[in-house]
Design a protein around this motif. Structure first.
Motif, mmCIF file in Angstrom:
data_model
loop_
_atom_site.group_PDB
_atom_site.id
_atom_site.type_symbol
_atom_site.label_atom_id
_atom_site.label_comp_id
_atom_site.label_asym_id
_atom_site.label_seq_id
_atom_site.Cartn_x
_atom_site.Cartn_y
_atom_site.Cartn_z
ATOM 1 N N GLY A 125 0.827 -1.219 0.000
ATOM 2 C CA GLY A 125 0.000 0.000 0.000
ATOM 3 C C GLY A 125 0.857 1.262 0.000
ATOM 4 N N GLN A 126 1.943 1.228 0.765
ATOM 5 C CA GLN A 126 2.843 2.397 0.802
ATOM 6 C C GLN A 126 3.511 2.607 -0.555
ATOM 7 O OE1 GLN A 126 5.166 1.386 4.387
ATOM 8 N NE2 GLN A 126 4.427 3.314 5.256
ATOM 9 N N GLN A 127 3.941 1.496 -1.165
ATOM 10 C CA GLN A 127 4.610 1.607 -2.466
ATOM 11 C C GLN A 127 3.640 2.160 -3.524
ATOM 12 O OE1 GLN A 127 5.969 -2.182 -4.236
ATOM 13 N NE2 GLN A 127 5.465 -1.126 -6.155
ATOM 14 N N LEU A 128 2.431 1.637 -3.546
ATOM 15 C CA LEU A 128 1.464 2.062 -4.569
ATOM 16 C C LEU A 128 0.955 3.477 -4.297
ATOM 17 C CD1 LEU A 128 -0.422 -1.336 -5.007
ATOM 18 C CD2 LEU A 128 1.106 -0.233 -6.656
ATOM 19 N N TRP A 129 0.881 3.856 -3.019
ATOM 20 C CA TRP A 129 0.525 5.242 -2.671
ATOM 21 C C TRP A 129 1.586 6.182 -3.255
ATOM 22 C CZ3 TRP A 129 3.475 8.643 0.308
ATOM 23 C CH2 TRP A 129 2.853 9.858 0.630
ATOM 24 N N HIS A 130 2.850 5.804 -3.074
ATOM 25 C CA HIS A 130 3.960 6.621 -3.579
ATOM 26 C C HIS A 130 3.928 6.685 -5.103
ATOM 27 C CE1 HIS A 130 8.135 7.134 -4.994
ATOM 28 N NE2 HIS A 130 8.148 8.081 -4.072
ATOM 29 N N ASP A 131 3.792 5.514 -5.741
ATOM 30 C CA ASP A 131 3.828 5.450 -7.209
ATOM 31 C C ASP A 131 2.663 6.215 -7.847
ATOM 32 O OD1 ASP A 131 5.993 3.840 -6.836
ATOM 33 O OD2 ASP A 131 4.998 1.966 -7.396
ATOM 34 N N LYS B 12 -12.227 19.609 7.708
ATOM 35 C CA LYS B 12 -11.472 19.185 8.895
ATOM 36 C C LYS B 12 -10.625 17.955 8.560
ATOM 37 C CE LYS B 12 -12.033 17.664 13.645
ATOM 38 N NZ LYS B 12 -12.921 17.006 14.567
ATOM 39 N N TRP B 13 -11.244 16.996 7.833
ATOM 40 C CA TRP B 13 -10.500 15.775 7.474
ATOM 41 C C TRP B 13 -9.312 16.131 6.584
ATOM 42 C CZ3 TRP B 13 -8.936 13.388 3.045
ATOM 43 C CH2 TRP B 13 -8.362 12.123 3.216
ATOM 44 N N LEU B 14 -9.533 17.021 5.601
ATOM 45 C CA LEU B 14 -8.445 17.401 4.685
ATOM 46 C C LEU B 14 -7.280 18.035 5.447
ATOM 47 C CD1 LEU B 14 -10.439 18.878 1.651
ATOM 48 C CD2 LEU B 14 -9.065 16.783 1.646
ATOM 49 N N SER B 15 -7.610 18.815 6.487
ATOM 50 C CA SER B 15 -6.547 19.497 7.243
ATOM 51 C C SER B 15 -5.676 18.479 8.005
ATOM 52 C CB SER B 15 -7.152 20.512 8.209
ATOM 53 O OG SER B 15 -7.813 19.823 9.256
ATOM 54 N N GLN B 16 -6.231 17.321 8.295
ATOM 55 C CA GLN B 16 -5.449 16.290 9.006
ATOM 56 C C GLN B 16 -4.511 15.536 8.057
ATOM 57 O OE1 GLN B 16 -8.948 14.338 10.526
ATOM 58 N NE2 GLN B 16 -8.624 15.165 12.592
ATOM 59 N N ASN B 17 -4.875 15.506 6.787
ATOM 60 C CA ASN B 17 -4.016 14.996 5.714
ATOM 61 C C ASN B 17 -3.369 13.628 5.985
ATOM 62 O OD1 ASN B 17 -2.750 15.085 3.250
ATOM 63 N ND2 ASN B 17 -1.003 16.283 3.978
ATOM 64 N N PRO B 18 -4.168 12.593 6.278
ATOM 65 C CA PRO B 18 -3.568 11.274 6.516
ATOM 66 C C PRO B 18 -2.997 10.657 5.236
ATOM 67 C CG PRO B 18 -5.960 11.121 6.535
ATOM 68 C CD PRO B 18 -5.631 12.570 6.374
ATOM 69 N N ARG B 19 -1.767 10.190 5.335
ATOM 70 C CA ARG B 19 -1.082 9.625 4.164
ATOM 71 C C ARG B 19 -0.368 8.339 4.558
ATOM 72 N NH1 ARG B 19 2.769 14.548 3.018
ATOM 73 N NH2 ARG B 19 3.039 14.155 5.242
ATOM 74 N N MET B 20 -0.015 7.535 3.576
ATOM 75 C CA MET B 20 0.693 6.284 3.878
ATOM 76 C C MET B 20 2.107 6.561 4.386
ATOM 77 S SD MET B 20 -1.358 3.845 3.632
ATOM 78 C CE MET B 20 -0.404 2.316 3.623
ATOM 79 N N GLU C 48 5.280 4.267 9.842
ATOM 80 C CA GLU C 48 6.636 3.706 9.856
ATOM 81 C C GLU C 48 6.532 2.232 10.192
ATOM 82 O OE1 GLU C 48 9.699 6.021 12.182
ATOM 83 O OE2 GLU C 48 7.850 7.041 12.785
ATOM 84 N N THR C 49 7.405 1.423 9.601
ATOM 85 C CA THR C 49 7.398 -0.008 9.934
ATOM 86 C C THR C 49 8.826 -0.489 10.180
ATOM 87 O OG1 THR C 49 7.577 -0.661 7.618
ATOM 88 C CG2 THR C 49 5.360 -0.519 8.507
ATOM 89 N N LYS C 50 8.960 -1.416 11.142
ATOM 90 C CA LYS C 50 10.238 -2.134 11.373
ATOM 91 C C LYS C 50 9.843 -3.582 11.602
ATOM 92 C CE LYS C 50 12.653 1.666 13.663
ATOM 93 N NZ LYS C 50 12.990 2.228 14.978
ATOM 94 N N GLY C 51 9.964 -4.407 10.579
ATOM 95 C CA GLY C 51 9.445 -5.778 10.691
ATOM 96 C C GLY C 51 7.938 -5.719 10.876
ATOM 97 N N ILE C 52 7.454 -6.308 11.985
ATOM 98 C CA ILE C 52 6.005 -6.219 12.224
ATOM 99 C C ILE C 52 5.671 -5.089 13.203
ATOM 100 C CG2 ILE C 52 5.517 -8.644 11.709
ATOM 101 C CD1 ILE C 52 5.200 -8.982 14.847
ATOM 102 N N ARG C 53 6.703 -4.301 13.589
ATOM 103 C CA ARG C 53 6.455 -3.135 14.452
ATOM 104 C C ARG C 53 5.976 -1.984 13.571
ATOM 105 N NH1 ARG C 53 5.822 -3.465 19.568
ATOM 106 N NH2 ARG C 53 7.064 -1.650 20.142
ATOM 107 N N VAL C 54 4.915 -1.345 14.023
ATOM 108 C CA VAL C 54 4.259 -0.319 13.195
ATOM 109 C C VAL C 54 3.911 0.884 14.070
ATOM 110 C CG1 VAL C 54 2.239 0.163 11.739
ATOM 111 C CG2 VAL C 54 3.244 -2.113 11.720
ATOM 112 N N ARG C 55 3.987 2.071 13.458
ATOM 113 C CA ARG C 55 3.568 3.278 14.170
ATOM 114 C C ARG C 55 3.086 4.300 13.147
ATOM 115 N NH1 ARG C 55 5.571 8.392 16.516
ATOM 116 N NH2 ARG C 55 7.144 8.490 14.881
ATOM 117 N N SER C 56 2.078 5.059 13.540
ATOM 118 C CA SER C 56 1.657 6.185 12.703
ATOM 119 C C SER C 56 1.983 7.475 13.424
ATOM 120 C CB SER C 56 0.150 6.103 12.435
ATOM 121 O OG SER C 56 -0.281 7.323 11.855
#
Lengths: 118, 347
Positions: B103-109, B145-153, B157-165
């Motif tokens: 998903g991150q790769q395709l979001w970028h591409d 309001k949603w646009l101002s939060q601008n959530p993106r892929m 961040e990921t490290k193995g199966i460790r994930v954080r937004s």
């Protein structure tokens, strides 16, 4: 050759076309509609014979209309009615479903296409 | 020649000729209600009992993927979404990691036009509930309001199966990619089990392997504006997928206005310039995400995005009915005698 020999030969000759069709021809059933409840085939109907059928699903009855070589859902006890919005199907390989009621329909036989994309 | 020999000879010759033929291969078809959609599987030239066993295994696997990747129900992705909102590191269920990384790769591409981080926006539009939305659409303030939060892929961040937004507004919904990834996996499963010729069609999007006997698989692409009619046909090569995103698939009408489900992450509103986009690609997940991204891009921008996503086969039908198409796709399409306004352009 005795009469019995002749009879056996006639029977064998008459049987040949059926044997040929059974073993050597691919299965084709021209212009059919297959109706499934969940994943089970419950009806197979002629697409060229106009009629309306009522099929029981998990929520209630779905109504399926066959007319002029086409088939569609006309009523179903779902809230979205996506199955009805999709309208008529006529091409072999095409399909539609009322997912909440777990009723699906598929057009088969003499297919111009192996599958439909939409 | 004696009478019985005259009769027996042709029978013998006919039987001899038949014995030289191979029996016609059988097509095994099964329809399944799984993965929240209708899945049609066609297997060609395989023993029926083997095909039936495979389809049972596929059905179980699709049910597993549907539960694991469901964006708002309890399950691996549902839990991931809850924890992403806390903006702390956590261990995600491994079943969701391929979705996040691809998903991150395709979001970028796709320059962010395919954005699986817009789960909250889809919820505002009513698409995060079991019942289809009835409206009203979200207010302009809610969208703003949603646009101002601008959530993106890229917030993830990921490290193995460790994930954080780093952004609490990220809510993952892979509705524009998960079906593709599931179809890729089903095809892999079929191939590993020795099945060489098959089509897996999940709710109208499909991938094929092998051929239908001595000819390629032939696919009809439904017309986006004419009920029951076919816009074009295409022959599909081994391991190719054909995915279409259209504004006719899921929508609702509120106070006379139609709102479909393909939301432009730049505006927060349904993308309004396209009616359907068809992409052919070896990876079904890429075809799935690309069809959505190009639908959002519309007739003015689709070429840029197709180039960035390295797409060769694209067809976009705009809201006026004009067909925008790549030269490679145009060569493969059979218009079936339809009168089509074509604009062929190289991305």
């Amino acid at each position: 050759m005795t009469r019995a020999d002749t009879a056996i030969l006639i029977i064998a000759i008459c049987t040949l076309p059926f044997v040929y069709r059974y073993y050597w021809q691919a299965e084709t059933s021209a212009d059919r509609v297959r109706i499934f409840s969940a994943d089970q085939l419950i009806k197979e109907l002629d697409l060229n014979k106009d009629r309306t059928v009522r099929v029981k699903g998990v929520l209630g009855h779905s109504h399926i209309q066959i007319k002029d070589g086409q088939v569609r859902f006309t009523d179903s006890p779902c809230t979205g009615k996506f199955c009805i919005h999709k309208g008529w199907l006529s091409e072999g390989g095409d399909f539609n479903a009322c997912l909440p009621n777990q009723i699906s329909i598929e057009v088969t036989g003499q297919q111009q296409f192996d599958s439909m994309n939409f | 020649m004696p009478f019985n020999l005259r009769l027996l000879l042709p029978i013998f010759v006919f039987t001899f000729l038949l014995s030289a033929c191979q029996p016609a291969p059988k097509e095994y078809k099964q329809t399944l209600l799984v993965f929240g959609t209708l899945v049609n599987i066609t297997i060609y030239d395989t023993d029926a009992s083997k095909a039936a066993a495979m389809i049972k295994a596929i059905s179980d696997d699709l049910n597993f993927m549907h539960e694991a990747w469901h964006p708002w129900k309890p399950g691996p992705l549902g839990r991931t979404n809850t924890l992403l909102a806390q903006t702390e590191w956590f261990s995600a269920n491994p079943s969701v990691m391929p979705l996040i990384t691809l998903g991150q790769q395709l979001w970028h591409d796709s320059d962010g036009l395919f954005n699986p981080a817009i789960g909250h926006l889809l919820g505002l539009w009513g698409y995060h509930q079991d019942d289809p939305p009835q409206g009203p659409p979200p207010s302009a303030n809610e969208i703003k309001k949603w646009l101002s939060q601008n959530p993106r892929m890229s917030d993830i961040e990921t490290k193995g199966i460790r994930v954080r937004s780093s952004n609490a507004a990220v809510k993952l919904d892979f509705g524009a990619m998960a079906k593709g990834l599931a179809v890729d996996r089903v095809i892999e499963q079929l191939k590993k089990n020795g099945i060489e010729h098959a089509i897996v069609n999940a709710g109208g999007d499909l991938k094929a392997i092998g051929r239908h006997g001595d000819r390629p698989w032939r696919i009809g692409i439904r017309h986006p504006r004419q009920d029951g009619s076919v816009l074009a046909a295409v022959e599909v090569n081994d391991s190719e997928s054909v995915f279409t995103s259209g504004d006719y698939e899921r929508f609702y009408t509120f106070e006379g206005k139609r709102y479909h489900h393909i939301i432009d992450p730049r505006t927060g509103y349904p993308a309004g310039q396209s009616t359907s986009v068809t992409v052919i690609h070896p990876q079904a997940a890429v075809a799935d995400a690309a069809a959505t991204a190009l639908f959002v891009a519309g007739p003015e921008q689709w070429q840029d995005i197709a180039l960035k996503m390295k797409l060769q086969y694209v067809m976009l039908v705009d809201k006026h009915g004009q067909v925008h198409i790549t030269p490679a796709m145009a060569k493969r399409i059979d218009w079936l005698g339809n009168d089509v306004q074509l604009k062929i352009s190289q991305p």
